[in-house]
Design a protein around this motif. Sequence first.
Motif, short mmCIF file in Angstrom:
data_model
loop_
_atom_site.label_atom_id
_atom_site.label_comp_id
_atom_site.label_asym_id
_atom_site.label_seq_id
_atom_site.Cartn_x
_atom_site.Cartn_y
_atom_site.Cartn_z
N CYS A 43 46.20 50.14 46.01
CA CYS A 43 45.07 50.26 45.10
C CYS A 43 44.46 51.65 45.28
O CYS A 43 44.76 52.34 46.26
CB CYS A 43 44.02 49.18 45.37
SG CYS A 43 43.46 49.14 47.08
N GLU A 77 38.97 51.81 43.08
CA GLU A 77 39.03 50.35 42.99
C GLU A 77 38.44 49.70 44.24
O GLU A 77 37.73 48.69 44.16
CB GLU A 77 40.48 49.91 42.78
CG GLU A 77 41.01 50.21 41.38
CD GLU A 77 42.49 49.92 41.24
OE1 GLU A 77 42.96 49.84 40.10
OE2 GLU A 77 43.19 49.80 42.27
N GLU A 93 46.24 41.57 34.48
CA GLU A 93 46.38 42.65 35.45
C GLU A 93 45.13 42.76 36.33
O GLU A 93 45.22 43.03 37.53
CB GLU A 93 46.64 43.98 34.73
CG GLU A 93 48.05 44.14 34.20
CD GLU A 93 49.06 44.16 35.33
OE1 GLU A 93 48.81 44.81 36.36
OE2 GLU A 93 50.11 43.49 35.18
N ARG A 123 44.90 42.46 40.46
CA ARG A 123 44.20 43.41 41.33
C ARG A 123 43.14 42.68 42.16
O ARG A 123 42.98 42.93 43.36
CB ARG A 123 43.51 44.49 40.49
CG ARG A 123 44.45 45.50 39.86
CD ARG A 123 44.83 46.59 40.88
NE ARG A 123 45.01 47.87 40.27
CZ ARG A 123 46.05 48.22 39.53
NH1 ARG A 123 46.99 47.33 39.27
NH2 ARG A 123 46.16 49.44 39.04
#
Length: 575
Positions: free
Chosen positions: A472, A476, A509, A513
């Motif tokens: 990541c 994020e 998506e 995450r």
Amino acid sequence: MAMANDGLFREARYFTPWQKPKQYEEFLLPTELQEVTRQRHIKFGDCVLQANDTSIASEMCEELFTPDCPSIHLGLDGVEIICNSSASHWELRKLSRRLELIKESSKKGGSIYLYSNQQGCDGSGREYYDGCALIIVNGEIKAQASQFSLNDVEVISATVDLDDVGTARVYKARSMQASREQAYPRVELDSVLTDQNPLPARQISPTRDAVIVTPQEEISLGAGCGTIFGAAARVRGVFLPLSGGVDSAATAVIFYSAVRLVFAACEAGNQQVIKDMRRVCGEKENSEWLPADPRELSNVIFHTCYMGTSNSSRETRARAKALANDIGCYHIDLNMDAIASAFTSLFTSLFPQKKIRFKSAGGSNQENLALQNIQSRSRMVLSYLLASTLTWVRDRRDGGNLLVLGSANVDECLRDSEVGAISKKDLAGFLRYAKTEFDLPIIESFLEATPTAELEPITDKYVQSDEQDMGCTYDELGTFGTLRKIDRLGPYSMWQTLCTQWTHLSPREVYKRTRFLWHYFGINRHKQEILTPALHACQYSPDSNRYDLLPFLRPPLTWAYNKIEKALAEHEKKQ
């Protein structure tokens, strides 16, 4: 009456809040004090001190931050001067909130507000208290102390007109509320505090604007002061592994900022700072030595080391050396392949049928991670070896140990790192500021470089990347930390929120995450229970020792994930 009992503080461990608003009890004084004070009893409780010309009361640190703060009720009962003795720790962007609360309280009720705040470090090593005493009249600042200082004591003063308070209170809505306010008990003080001369000799202090530094300056000054206080307490300087990356560069420049603060205080003649500086530098008590510039002082107390291996690049080695030269620290450049080879040779002697390899050479993920950990853990051991011996190597008069500084950021803590206090984004902003402010052009090369641990071999097709390893981006991670800690969102609520923020990704998506971040936060949660103390600077710090009391054995989040998947199925069916 209100105590700080969350975040960094656990005041309820030691104290019980007063549970009787607008009441007091009388305590019998010991015989010795009766003779001194000529009174048998003392009043203890929620009272107002009433002088012959004005009234004074106080609210404590946490009470200012509560919705129903005492200062409002005190003002409605006619109290004109309100004092607050506080221990409010530094946190990025926090001063603005303190100022808003004090100004609003003083303006809304009409009062003179005297605010003092602790300055320096407490015993835990985590908090730095940033001072910034204030005198505010009806929401207007009359005096403000410095926010960051190496002075033990700082005093500010202002001349104010008590009649201004009465004038600010003359409006109907306040009068109606004041008429309903239950009175506080008064403790009489037979004294006059104001100037009774009809023509005062001193002019009223003018209103001034608040002084609020930028977050970049806060990191420079706040983290710098916190670091120097920690180092001055018990060691002969600091040691920092300087990798050539952004995090260690930021840590180095923060400490260099601290060195500059110490040098400026010495130039200004601060005798306590001069005394402490000479002690940390190993000077004798009768020494009169003073550094000629910050770089000279840096060379005495600041030690850095580039711990290279065959996986290190020429670029990171050169950046580390150039930065060390610019800030004047004592720098070592070494190769530690022999240490890593010793470990792999020992492994081969134990298991001759196995040859441990990096992934790029055909090894498995387990082998790859093991070979990386050999390097990073060996660097830690080597750091403590050098920190224990460098003063002896340099023939410092009385030897002594160095404080080992770590250099991970708080975002990495959320993923799997072991120390951290400042986000990657704030660190980068600080470095841009320091590049100009401290005349360090080499910093630009750090900011342009791809963050990498350099623990795997570099090939024509592969260069290790921190963000790729973490799975990541740092942005994020920062968003995840804010939503998890500050906004108190679980997986389902976080997924809903991120769907509105990460519009470049599909809801599925975003779910991947979100689940990824929660998974790695959960499996690394136990590490936060034993964190090396880091200077607190960020609200979403995962430091469990003081700041984040979530269970560290995380249960499976099956219920939340099932709820997200059900919502996704309905959404995709409509699509």
